[in-house]
Design an enzyme around this catalytic site. Structure first.
Site, PDB file in Angstrom:
ATOM      1  N   HIS A  95       0.582   6.161  11.025  1.00 27.95           N
ATOM      2  CA  HIS A  95       0.877   5.698  12.385  1.00 27.95           C
ATOM      3  C   HIS A  95       0.898   6.922  13.290  1.00 27.95           C
ATOM      4  O   HIS A  95       1.169   8.042  12.841  1.00 27.95           O
ATOM      5  CB  HIS A  95       2.248   5.024  12.470  1.00 27.95           C
ATOM      6  CG  HIS A  95       2.370   3.764  11.682  1.00 27.95           C
ATOM      7  ND1 HIS A  95       1.851   2.571  12.109  1.00 27.95           N
ATOM      8  CD2 HIS A  95       2.974   3.515  10.488  1.00 27.95           C
ATOM      9  CE1 HIS A  95       2.133   1.624  11.219  1.00 27.95           C
ATOM     10  NE2 HIS A  95       2.800   2.171  10.221  1.00 27.95           N
ATOM     11  N   ASP A 127       0.649   4.235  -1.087  1.00 27.24           N
ATOM     12  CA  ASP A 127       0.879   3.369   0.078  1.00 27.24           C
ATOM     13  C   ASP A 127       0.660   4.185   1.361  1.00 27.24           C
ATOM     14  O   ASP A 127       1.399   4.067   2.331  1.00 27.24           O
ATOM     15  CB  ASP A 127       2.277   2.759   0.053  1.00 27.24           C
ATOM     16  CG  ASP A 127       2.431   1.601   1.030  1.00 27.24           C
ATOM     17  OD1 ASP A 127       1.422   1.164   1.620  1.00 27.24           O
ATOM     18  OD2 ASP A 127       3.576   1.141   1.213  1.00 27.24           O
ATOM     19  N   HIS A 131      -3.804   2.350   3.108  1.00 28.30           N
ATOM     20  CA  HIS A 131      -4.094   1.629   4.348  1.00 28.30           C
ATOM     21  C   HIS A 131      -4.860   2.596   5.264  1.00 28.30           C
ATOM     22  O   HIS A 131      -4.255   3.442   5.910  1.00 28.30           O
ATOM     23  CB  HIS A 131      -2.804   1.187   5.033  1.00 28.30           C
ATOM     24  CG  HIS A 131      -1.948   0.278   4.210  1.00 28.30           C
ATOM     25  ND1 HIS A 131      -1.986  -1.090   4.321  1.00 28.30           N
ATOM     26  CD2 HIS A 131      -1.016   0.548   3.249  1.00 28.30           C
ATOM     27  CE1 HIS A 131      -1.115  -1.632   3.485  1.00 28.30           C
ATOM     28  NE2 HIS A 131      -0.517  -0.654   2.808  1.00 28.30           N
ATOM     29  N   PHE A 132      -6.171   2.456   5.288  1.00 29.70           N
ATOM     30  CA  PHE A 132      -6.996   3.371   6.088  1.00 29.70           C
ATOM     31  C   PHE A 132      -7.245   2.853   7.503  1.00 29.70           C
ATOM     32  O   PHE A 132      -7.935   3.491   8.289  1.00 29.70           O
ATOM     33  CB  PHE A 132      -8.316   3.649   5.371  1.00 29.70           C
ATOM     34  CG  PHE A 132      -8.201   4.684   4.271  1.00 29.70           C
ATOM     35  CD1 PHE A 132      -6.979   5.225   3.887  1.00 29.70           C
ATOM     36  CD2 PHE A 132      -9.343   5.122   3.593  1.00 29.70           C
ATOM     37  CE1 PHE A 132      -6.886   6.170   2.871  1.00 29.70           C
ATOM     38  CE2 PHE A 132      -9.259   6.082   2.585  1.00 29.70           C
ATOM     39  CZ  PHE A 132      -8.035   6.596   2.227  1.00 29.70           C
ATOM     40  N   ASN A 139      -4.512  -5.581   5.383  1.00 27.13           N
ATOM     41  CA  ASN A 139      -3.860  -5.869   6.665  1.00 27.13           C
ATOM     42  C   ASN A 139      -4.420  -4.983   7.779  1.00 27.13           C
ATOM     43  O   ASN A 139      -3.739  -4.155   8.361  1.00 27.13           O
ATOM     44  CB  ASN A 139      -2.342  -5.742   6.555  1.00 27.13           C
ATOM     45  CG  ASN A 139      -1.879  -4.469   5.890  1.00 27.13           C
ATOM     46  OD1 ASN A 139      -2.598  -3.871   5.111  1.00 27.13           O
ATOM     47  ND2 ASN A 139      -0.676  -4.055   6.193  1.00 27.13           N
ATOM     48  N   HIS A 159       3.300  -7.282  -2.760  1.00 30.04           N
ATOM     49  CA  HIS A 159       4.369  -6.636  -2.001  1.00 30.04           C
ATOM     50  C   HIS A 159       5.535  -7.612  -2.023  1.00 30.04           C
ATOM     51  O   HIS A 159       5.447  -8.712  -1.474  1.00 30.04           O
ATOM     52  CB  HIS A 159       3.905  -6.373  -0.567  1.00 30.04           C
ATOM     53  CG  HIS A 159       4.947  -5.779   0.324  1.00 30.04           C
ATOM     54  ND1 HIS A 159       4.700  -4.712   1.156  1.00 30.04           N
ATOM     55  CD2 HIS A 159       6.248  -6.102   0.557  1.00 30.04           C
ATOM     56  CE1 HIS A 159       5.782  -4.410   1.835  1.00 30.04           C
ATOM     57  NE2 HIS A 159       6.743  -5.242   1.492  1.00 30.04           N
ATOM     58  N   HIS A 212      -3.572   2.193  -3.734  1.00 35.68           N
ATOM     59  CA  HIS A 212      -2.805   1.566  -2.648  1.00 35.68           C
ATOM     60  C   HIS A 212      -2.848   2.422  -1.383  1.00 35.68           C
ATOM     61  O   HIS A 212      -2.042   3.321  -1.197  1.00 35.68           O
ATOM     62  CB  HIS A 212      -1.355   1.399  -3.102  1.00 35.68           C
ATOM     63  CG  HIS A 212      -0.526   0.529  -2.224  1.00 35.68           C
ATOM     64  ND1 HIS A 212       0.668  -0.009  -2.634  1.00 35.68           N
ATOM     65  CD2 HIS A 212      -0.699   0.096  -0.946  1.00 35.68           C
ATOM     66  CE1 HIS A 212       1.184  -0.731  -1.660  1.00 35.68           C
ATOM     67  NE2 HIS A 212       0.375  -0.669  -0.622  1.00 35.68           N
TER      68      HIS A 212
END
Length: 458
Positions: free
Chosen positions: A328, A324, A68-69, A100, A184, A66
């Site tokens: 940012h 996860d 997000h790259f 996403n 999710h 899990h």
């Protein structure tokens, strides 16, 4: 290319023992138990490389189910190059990226674009979830189950506006998905109501300490209960992402706990769950010190919830530990519940953080390997990874105990350039990470010339 990793303490499939590994090209060809390497292996010319693992524990490489790259489309925060470097530095040799991005990975063309990018930029092994929408279930039969781990379903609003909120669409997804659905689970109506109430009471941007009240236990439980009901109704394979509450665990205890073996292996269960390092490590007591640096969706909740998640690591209700990982920029983390972005970078420090919980007695080292290596491989049916076995890919991490060091800004590999763990002192160190038999990380240095492999499944 032949490599000998000698004299380490191997941790694999519930056992911890002294031994050595022989690697030929990309695969483990021999596992030798005991302290002495015998026969031809003692010859200094028998190997192209000899790695002395004395004093180290030798584990299978971590599989993070899990992440997000952020590539394509959000590369001011992160990209496949920088985040796979962070993975290598953290002992993670395989990751599954979420859909996403911009564009969202909800078409076959977008999926192929990600694979093409990773083939040029990823320093460890990779694959990508396909994203479900209200109207793309017709594409499911066209997906190659040997190339991707599953279908990601947002049953609650999150980044990327990928909410699936129509009941007929949810029924269609659960009825037709040809592989595991990773969901999710948060109820958007409940969250929106809670946010409206918080704004009326505290102003337009409530302090982050109110985040677990807005992304509440009720919002998580309501959505997770619906996912379990749909999976049961349609006999679908459901993997619930990032559990955060003790109440949600009661659903798993009712639906699956009896199916677990004494070694807590993933069997033929239809419903499994993931906990993240962040939800296992932090609680709402940490918001005052760390603020929005630990703001994520679903929210980090109470100490009671955290402790319940920790307990569930050892009784089989939680099958997998992921991160996860969601970078940012710090400028995007400014504000409170309404304005600050949700998500944090954790992949570089996930293994050492869980090793800290091993030292605290939360779980054993053998159980950590089960949850971060073996079970992800079993659950997603990963081919020839996740174990120290002869004939398997040589994805290996060497970790050294009793070696104090502190997280400083200059060692962070993620493009965002910060970590909620900055200033934290660890007593375990990732000494070396091998991906397909190649040293991709060693004592602070990532080999950025190396490119990992696409993962094969089933």
């Amino acid at each position: 290319m032949t490599t000998l990793i000698k004299g380490g303490t191997l941790v694999n499939e519930g056992r911890t023992f002294n031994g050595s590994l022989v690697i030929e090209d990309e695969k483990i060809t021999q596992i030798i138990e005991g302290n002495t390497v015998v026969g031809d292996l003692e010859s200094p010319t028998a190997f192209d490389e000899v790695i002395d693992a004395s004093g180290c524990f030798v584990l299978p490489g971590i599989i993070d189910d899990h992440v997000h790259f952020r590539e394509p489309g959000l590369t001011e925060k992160a990209d496949i190059d920088t985040e796979s470097r962070a993975a290598a530095a953290g002992g993670v040799t395989t990751y599954f990226d979420m859909p996403n991005t911009v564009p969202q990975t909800t078409t076959l063309e977008a999926l192929e674009e990600k694979f093409a990018l990773a083939a040029q930029k990823s320093h460890v092994n990779y694959s990508f979830f396909f994203g479900a929408t209200n109207d793309n279930a017709n594409l499911f039969p066209l997906l190659d189950p040997h190339r991707i781990p599953g279908i990601k379903l947002f049953m609650g609003s999150s980044t990327g506006n990928m909410l699936v909120d129509r009941r007929e669409a949810l029924d269609r997804i659960f009825a037709t998905a040809p592989m595991i659905i990773m969901a999710h689970c948060e109820d958007t109506d409940i969250i929106n109501r809670n946010m409206a109430e918080a704004k009326a009471k505290y102003g337009d941007d409530p302090k982050v300490t109110h985040h677990p009240e807005i992304r509440s236990e009720e919002a998580c439980y309501s959505s997770t209960r619906l996912a379990v009901e749909l999976a049961t109704k349609h006999h679908a394979r459901l993997h619930i992402a990032h559990l955060t509450t003790a109440k949600e665990l009661s659903l798993l205890a009712l639906s699956n706990h009896k199916a677990q073996s004494s070694k807590f292996k993933v069997q033929s269960q239809n419903i499994t769950s993931e906990a993240t390092v962040s939800h296992l490590y932090f609680s709402d007591c940490d918001y005052n010190a760390l603020g929005t640096r630990i703001k994520c969706n679903p929210a980090i909740k109470t100490e009671h919830d955290r402790d319940a998640l920790r307990e569930a690591l050892n009784d089989g209700r939680i099958a997998v530990i992921g991160t996860d990982h969601a970078p940012h920029l710090l400028s995007q983390k400014e504000g409170g519940c309404a304005r600050a972005a949700s998500g944090m970078p954790m992949i570089q420090f996930s293994l050492v953080t869980m090793l800290e919980l091993v030292d605290q007695g939360v779980l054993s080292l053998e159980r950590l390997v089960e949850l971060m290596c073996h079970n992800p491989a079993r659950l997603f049916e990963v081919r020839q990874r996740g174990f120290l076995r002869e004939g398997y890919q040589a994805d290996i991490v060497l970790i050294r105990p009793n070696t104090g060091w502190t997280v400083t800004h200059d060692i962070i590999q993620s493009r965002c350039g910060w970590s909620p763990m900055e200033g934290h002192m660890y007593l375990w160190r990732i000494e070396r990470t091998l991906c397909n038999g190649h040293t991709v990380y060693h004592l602070g240095r990532v080999d950025t010339s190396y490119i990992g492999h696409p993962v094969a499944f089933r």
